[in-house]
Design an enzyme around this catalytic site. Structure first.
Site, short mmCIF file in Angstrom:
data_model
loop_
_atom_site.label_atom_id
_atom_site.label_comp_id
_atom_site.label_asym_id
_atom_site.label_seq_id
_atom_site.Cartn_x
_atom_site.Cartn_y
_atom_site.Cartn_z
N GLY A 1 1.07 -0.67 0.34
CA GLY A 1 0.30 -0.02 0.04
C GLY A 1 1.53 0.91 -0.04
N GLY B 1 3.14 0.97 3.17
CA GLY B 1 3.93 -0.09 3.94
C GLY B 1 4.33 -1.79 2.78
CB VAL C 1 1.48 -6.88 4.11
CG1 VAL C 1 0.97 -7.48 5.35
CG2 VAL C 1 1.29 -5.07 4.36
CG ASP D 1 -7.33 5.09 3.92
OD1 ASP D 1 -7.79 5.23 2.58
OD2 ASP D 1 -5.78 4.20 3.35
P1 ADP Z 1 -1.28 0.05 3.19
O1 ADP Z 1 -0.85 1.11 4.92
O2 ADP Z 1 -0.26 0.77 2.68
O3 ADP Z 1 -2.34 0.54 2.90
P2 ADP Z 1 -2.24 -2.81 4.54
O4 ADP Z 1 -2.29 -2.39 5.71
O5 ADP Z 1 -3.74 -1.24 3.84
O6 ADP Z 1 -1.39 -0.97 4.23
O7 ADP Z 1 -1.23 -3.71 4.00
C1 ADP Z 1 -1.70 -3.36 2.31
C2 ADP Z 1 -2.55 -4.78 1.67
O8 ADP Z 1 -1.50 -6.27 2.24
C3 ADP Z 1 -3.62 -4.51 2.44
O9 ADP Z 1 -4.30 -4.49 1.63
C4 ADP Z 1 -3.74 -5.95 2.30
O10 ADP Z 1 -4.23 -7.17 1.21
C5 ADP Z 1 -2.50 -6.96 2.71
N1 ADP Z 1 -2.87 -6.68 4.11
C6 ADP Z 1 -2.24 -6.40 5.53
N2 ADP Z 1 -2.61 -6.53 6.58
C7 ADP Z 1 -3.42 -8.00 6.44
C8 ADP Z 1 -2.94 -8.96 7.10
N3 ADP Z 1 -3.35 -8.70 8.68
N4 ADP Z 1 -3.40 -10.07 6.58
C9 ADP Z 1 -3.22 -10.34 5.27
N5 ADP Z 1 -3.34 -9.41 4.55
C10 ADP Z 1 -2.65 -8.33 4.80
MG MG Z 2 -2.83 2.45 4.90
MG MG Z 3 -4.34 -0.25 2.78
#
Ligand code: ADP
Ligand code: MG
Ligand code: MG
Length: 305
Positions: free
Chosen positions: A15, A18, A20, A139
């Site tokens: 995203g 970050g 993930v 968000d």
């Molecule tokens: P950003 O703040 O950069 O958008 P996110 O926290 O939304 O980051 O994480 C980016 C993506 O990673 C999410 O849209 C999802 O697809 C995946 N993701 C994030 N957290 C999890 C989780 N706990 N389990 C599975 N997938 C996750």
């Molecule tokens: Mg975010």
């Molecule tokens: Mg996100």
């Protein structure tokens, strides 16, 4: 990673804040998701007081993704989160494919009623808790709503608190700095947040949106989450996004065009109101701390729901 405690298996997503990855906790054999916060959002001092970390530490609820651990390594902050294998965005895409393969137009039919009810209820409960704890997510969108492969019938949890903030009646006295920085998905964002990073100052043509009023609105109020929830709910119902703006300006124009008329066709709205929306009324109106000042269209979205 972290003394070999976590074994990285694959990348899950990326995203604006970050990357993930899926990892296995070598001690418990539990699958976890590890979010590496982007460098620009984690200088050493900031990482220790990272907003996302601070807020996640305070939240413990079945409809909110749980923070299991957090560490600082090689100049980066890592958040270890409970892992869920799917999200609402995937679920909507799958649903559209199913409808298309059955020859049904994805433009006339959204998700099944029982699924909409379960997802909306989970989101309302999660949001209500976030707001009661004094935070605003800011968000909320399908990618940030995680679920299991079983979809609406399994756990449904709100994730990604990278733009979250503390609810504050007067943002000048906010204990946390206002968020700046570009956010890619704008379809679900409340209009006052759209104007946060946008140079648009003139009134949006073709609509009655008071951009000056919006700019003066409290951007740290829970009502921004209620807007996103309304937009997501409409998409669940219809099967397509209701405000798919390509730019901030077009987004505001799309919103301005529907002021006064709910962006859901009359018959669908009538049925949904009778069968789903009414059962949520109590939760809906109990979910914000108090009605925010100067929000003419907020009530429209609430009545849309
Ligand atoms: P950003 O703040 O950069 O958008 P996110 O926290 O939304 O980051 O994480 C980016 C993506 O990673 C999410 O849209 C999802 O697809 C995946 N993701 C994030 N957290 C999890 C989780 N706990 N389990 C599975 N997938 C996750
Ligand atoms: Mg975010
Ligand atoms: Mg996100």
């Amino acid at each position: 990673m972290r003394g070999n405690k976590y074994k990285i298996l694959k990348k899950l997503g990326k995203g604006s804040h970050g990357t993930v990855v899926l990892a296995e906790d070598q001690e418990t054999l539990q699958m976890v998701a590890i979010k590496r916060i982007r460098q620009q959002f984690c200088s050493y001092e900031e990482s220790l007081s990272s907003r996302e970390l601070q807020i996640l530490r305070e939240l413990h609820h079945p409809n909110i993704i749980a923070l299991l651990d957090a560490f600082y390594e090689d100049g980066r902050l890592y958040l270890v989160l409970e892992y869920l294998e799917s999200n609402l965005c995937d679920l909507l895409k799958k649903e559209n494919r199913r409808l298309l393969s059955h020859g049904t137009s994805n433009r006339t039919q959204g998700m099944r009623e029982d699924e909409i009810r379960l997802i909306t209820s989970a989101l309302l409960q999660g949001l209500s808790y976030i707001h009661k704890q004094g935070f605003v997510h800011r968000d909320l969108k399908p990618e940030n709503i995680l679920c299991s492969k079983t979809g609406a019938y399994g756990p449904v949890k709100i994730a990604d608190f990278s733009l979250a903030t503390q609810y504050c009646t007067d943002e000048r006295h906010s204990p946390i700095r206002a968020m700046t920085g570009y956010v890619a998905t704008r379809w679900y964002r409340a209009p006052e947040l759209l104007l946060l990073n946008s140079p648009i100052t003139a009134a949006v043509p073709g609509g009655r949106l008071d951009t000056k009023g919006l700019q003066e609105m409290n951007r740290f109020a829970p009502s921004a989450d209620m807007w996103s929830l309304g937009v997501i709910f409409a998409e669940l119902l219809l099967g397509y996004p209701i405000f798919p703006g390509k730019t901030e300006e077009q987004q505001l124009r799309l919103i301005a065009q529907v002021l006064g008329t709910p962006p859901i066709p009359e018959e669908i709205f009538h049925e949904a109101n009778k069968r789903i929306i009414k059962s949520f009324n109590k939760q809906l109106f109990g979910s914000s701390l108090k009605p925010p000042p100067r929000v003419p269209f907020r009530y429209r979205v609430q009545s849309l729901m």
